[in-house]
Design a protein around this motif. Sequence first.
Motif, short mmCIF file in Angstrom:
data_model
loop_
_atom_site.label_atom_id
_atom_site.label_comp_id
_atom_site.label_asym_id
_atom_site.label_seq_id
_atom_site.Cartn_x
_atom_site.Cartn_y
_atom_site.Cartn_z
N THR A 133 0.84 -1.20 0.00
CA THR A 133 0.00 0.00 0.00
C THR A 133 0.88 1.24 0.00
O THR A 133 1.74 1.40 0.87
N LEU A 134 0.66 2.13 -0.97
CA LEU A 134 1.44 3.36 -1.07
C LEU A 134 0.74 4.49 -0.32
O LEU A 134 -0.48 4.59 -0.32
N ARG A 188 -0.57 -3.34 5.04
CA ARG A 188 0.38 -3.57 3.95
C ARG A 188 1.21 -2.33 3.61
O ARG A 188 1.85 -2.29 2.56
N VAL A 189 1.22 -1.33 4.46
CA VAL A 189 2.06 -0.15 4.25
C VAL A 189 3.50 -0.49 4.62
O VAL A 189 3.77 -0.95 5.74
N HIS A 190 4.42 -0.27 3.70
CA HIS A 190 5.83 -0.55 3.94
C HIS A 190 6.61 0.77 4.01
O HIS A 190 6.30 1.72 3.29
N GLY A 191 7.62 0.81 4.85
CA GLY A 191 8.49 1.97 4.92
C GLY A 191 8.00 3.09 5.83
O GLY A 191 8.65 4.13 5.92
N THR A 245 10.05 6.68 7.03
CA THR A 245 11.42 6.28 7.31
C THR A 245 12.24 6.34 6.02
O THR A 245 11.69 6.53 4.92
N THR A 246 13.53 6.16 6.15
CA THR A 246 14.41 6.18 4.97
C THR A 246 14.42 4.84 4.24
O THR A 246 15.24 4.64 3.35
N ARG A 247 13.51 3.95 4.58
CA ARG A 247 13.39 2.71 3.82
C ARG A 247 12.66 2.91 2.49
O ARG A 247 12.66 2.01 1.65
N GLU A 299 19.36 3.98 1.67
CA GLU A 299 18.86 4.94 2.65
C GLU A 299 19.32 6.36 2.34
O GLU A 299 18.59 7.32 2.58
N LEU A 300 20.53 6.52 1.81
CA LEU A 300 21.01 7.86 1.47
C LEU A 300 20.15 8.47 0.37
O LEU A 300 19.73 9.63 0.47
N LEU A 301 19.88 7.71 -0.68
CA LEU A 301 19.06 8.24 -1.77
C LEU A 301 17.66 8.59 -1.28
O LEU A 301 17.10 9.63 -1.65
#
Length: 295
Positions: A82-83, A139-142, A162-164, A206-208
Amino acid sequence: MPIYLPAPKAPAGGPDGKGWNRLSLNSHGGFPAQCALRPRRWGALLESHDTRRARWGGFGPCVNRGNCDDCPVRAALREQCTLVPVNAPRVLVRCEPVFASKALFGGPDGWRLWVTTGPDDQGYRERQKRPWSWEDATRVHGWDLGRPYLDEHGEGFWLERTTRIPAWGCAITTRTRPSSVRHAFRVSGTRVALLHHHGGCAHGEELLNAISHACPGPDGADENRVPVHWRQAAEMTPPAAGDLRFGVDVRTMSVKIVAVDGPRRELARLTLTGSGWTADRVRAAGEALRTYLDH
């Protein structure tokens, strides 16, 4: 992790010897088993992130008769991410109860979850064409699950980015050459940042992602002058991190942040362009380099 939550067993006793009497609704059907991936409230959503602590009572019913290996809900968790359609460091998800038209008593028949930019956001219904279900929220990731929220409009909860994951609406492309690697950051098709390495990359994803979080939105993605002045270079320069030193060069059309390891070895050069690069955004991009650049 276990996701099948069997119904609690009734204590022995009562007229039927099973803990129920004939007036109990439970004696005519019992409680269905539940699935730890189908939360129905914030507390259950928190438990669904680590189902070892999940307990029966706050989830939807099992849909596959306890066969978790071949469960469509479990498959969707891996295959249907899920975005979050908002470019913000945190969002407020409002939970709207849905009642049947003729229902007079009892709780809601379902829920609509709306993603907002905060308590004062009024246009979320037009922006989010289809509301989430609780399964969508699972289902939300990051994004990390934040605290619950309550105001005069109803319940909700926070999600913390998060930076994921990269920022919503920011496209990151990479071009690798024998002598260098370049990462371009584009918003609405316009390049707003370019990260250049001599040789190979010295970082992870993570940097990008962190740099994309600092990038301006569509309103600041253009080819106009940067809004910062060269006199602000010192205050926008990240502090040293071990042997890693930074320099900021402000020009009319761009801001360059250079990371140097040792006296002369340049690890990375980040070029920022467009009118959306305020001093705060430049500092955030520099802090991303300082935090996630390997040295």
